[in-house]
Design an enzyme around this catalytic site. Structure first.
Site, short mmCIF file in Angstrom:
data_model
loop_
_atom_site.label_atom_id
_atom_site.label_comp_id
_atom_site.label_asym_id
_atom_site.label_seq_id
_atom_site.Cartn_x
_atom_site.Cartn_y
_atom_site.Cartn_z
N ASP A 221 0.87 -1.16 -0.24
CA ASP A 221 0.08 0.01 0.01
C ASP A 221 0.83 1.32 0.07
O ASP A 221 0.66 2.26 -0.70
CB ASP A 221 -1.02 0.09 0.90
CG ASP A 221 -0.58 -0.09 2.48
OD1 ASP A 221 0.67 -0.22 2.69
OD2 ASP A 221 -1.50 -0.04 3.48
N SER B 105 -7.20 -3.21 14.56
CA SER B 105 -8.07 -2.92 15.64
C SER B 105 -7.71 -1.29 15.81
O SER B 105 -8.97 -0.51 15.94
CB SER B 105 -7.56 -3.27 17.08
OG SER B 105 -6.00 -3.21 17.28
N ASP C 20 -5.68 -0.31 5.52
CA ASP C 20 -6.50 -0.97 6.74
C ASP C 20 -7.99 0.09 6.92
O ASP C 20 -8.93 -0.40 6.98
CB ASP C 20 -6.08 -0.66 8.11
CG ASP C 20 -4.56 -1.71 7.88
OD1 ASP C 20 -4.26 -2.34 7.19
OD2 ASP C 20 -3.74 -1.26 8.81
N SER D 93 -13.61 4.57 27.20
CA SER D 93 -13.58 3.35 26.75
C SER D 93 -13.54 2.23 27.53
O SER D 93 -13.45 2.21 28.93
CB SER D 93 -12.42 3.16 25.85
OG SER D 93 -11.30 2.77 26.43
N GLU E 108 -3.27 8.00 12.34
CA GLU E 108 -2.42 6.79 12.62
C GLU E 108 -0.86 7.36 12.49
O GLU E 108 -0.15 7.20 13.14
CB GLU E 108 -2.78 5.73 11.55
CG GLU E 108 -1.57 4.68 11.83
CD GLU E 108 -2.23 3.44 12.82
OE1 GLU E 108 -3.44 3.32 12.85
OE2 GLU E 108 -1.50 2.84 13.35
#
Ligand code: GLA
Length: 397
Positions: A49, A142, A187, A80, A175
């Protein structure tokens, strides 16, 4: 284990229920909405990628959900189910360095939306509660799941109207800058664009995406995920080093990116590059061919015929790109020896998960044999489950 009646198609998932409950518990009121986004399995196309190449991942039936409610100030507060603490930041103080730890994902996304032109100055604050059933550190993204759930939630709630390819870039920017992992666009694209029983064939240069039916269900096939539970950390070490090698190889060969090389260029590459850089380059060039071969074969002969591409991809990652570990090699070899159609490690490497495609009836056999092989080698017990190609990010409630 091989639960084909999984929750992938229904509007409410375990994670979205947990996020709504968590929100009510933390903040003492009901959320205004709940959004969720899945993790992904990369069927094929590894470390291509960020070389402007091709990937073919799919969204899985494990999701991260975020419940959201308005505030009457300009603060974002995130809580969370996987952390005892809530984190609070004023909208005027968002930056890629504002926070560390898990909160860097949701708050990094809020910051990144602003970088893409969202008008955060006129947005009201929100409370967010995040819950997830995507295994962490298994190479199933995740991190992209949380980024994409938050990106879609904030985009829809604040009415920015970004399209999904842009939201994928928002997640990637978070990210890269807020989390500090120099990853590509795969992703987030899988998590946002995936559909049930389909893979996302993405050209990472043009960002053209074709959602292609995989036909696993119709052909009685299952995809087993073998999480070695060997942890990987993309923010450091090997991933960045591989990326740097690819960039050095492209520079030395005078191309913008390795995407521009064909197998016929490898001879010249071999004469110009040191052996290690050459093998890194060869992996990327041949992997791009394998992704395209997989898509073509799927179309012409169905999913039962793609195994050789998966197997060859693993060999290339093991020997040329050198991102496998003994546990991944053992998982792949054991699945292959017990009748899998094809198997390979998936994701960034250095640990995480392998995938194996097989007829449904083989799932218990391969599961048993992999567990036995790991025990015999004294490896940690792997976690195994089937993954179904599932719908991408969406509003759940
Ligand atoms: C990680 C990154 C992706 C991709 C893969 C390797 O999952 O997040 O961008 O580079 O590794 O294919």
């Amino acid at each position: 284990m091989n639960d084909k009646a999984g929750a992938s198609g229904s509007a409410t998932t375990t994670a979205s229920t947990a996020a709504a409950h968590g929100f009510a518990e933390w903040f003492g009121r009901q959320p205004a909405g709940v959004w969720s986004a899945p993790g992904r399995v990369n069927l094929i196309g590894e470390h291509t990628d960020y070389n402007d190449g091709f990937v073919f991942p799919f969204a899985i039936d494990r999701r991260t959900a975020v419940a959201l409610g308005d505030r009457d100030d300009r603060v974002i507060r995130v809580a969370s189910s996987f952390s005892p603490e809530a984190v609070t930041v004023h909208l005027d103080e968002l930056s890629p360095d504002a926070v560390n730890g898990w909160a860097a994902y949701p708050l990094g996304v809020a910051w990144a939306l602003g970088e893409f032109g969202a008008d955060l100055e006129h947005s009201r604050g929100v409370d967010l509660h995040v819950a997830s059933d995507v295994p962490i550190g298994a190479g199933l993204s995740s991190s992209a799941a949380i980024e994409c759930a938050v990106a879609l939630a904030l985009d829809e709630h604040w009415g920015f109207g970004f399209d999904r390819p842009t939201l994928a870039k928002v997640g990637q920017l978070a990210e890269n800058r807020a989390v500090g992992a120099p990853t590509g666009i795969m992703d987030q694209s899988a998590s946002l664009l995936g559909e049930a029983d389909a893979g996302v064939f993405l050209d990472c240069r043009s960002l053209d995406a074709d959602v292609i039916p995989l036909g696993f269900d119709a052909d009685g096939l299952s995809l087993l995920v073998i999480d070695t539970r060997v942890s990987h950390d993309h923010a450091t070490g090997g991933y960045a080093a591989r990326r740097a090698s690819c960039e050095a190889g492209a520079r030395a060969l005078g191309v913008e990116s390795l995407r521009d090389l064909r197998p016929a260029d490898l001879e010249r590459a071999k004469s110009l590059l040191d052996d290690e850089t050459f093998r890194r380059v060869r992996h990327v060039v041949t992997e791009n061919q394998r992704v395209q071969g997989t898509v073509r074969t799927l179309h012409e002969h169905g999913p039962g015929a793609i195994g050789p591409f998966l197997d060859a991809s693993h060999v290339s990652m093991r020997d040329d790109f050198e991102i496998s570990v003994p546990e991944l090699d053992l998982a792949v070899a054991t699945a292959q020896a017990n009748g899998a159609i094809g198997a390979r490690m998936t994701g960034g490497g250095f640990g995480g998960a392998a995938i194996a495609l097989m007829i449904d009836a083989l799932v218990p056999v391969v599961t048993r044999e992999v567990a036995a092989a790991f025990a015999e080698q004294g490896f940690r017990e792997p976690a195994m489950f089937t993954a179904r190609p599932s719908q991408g990010a969406r509003r759940d409630a």
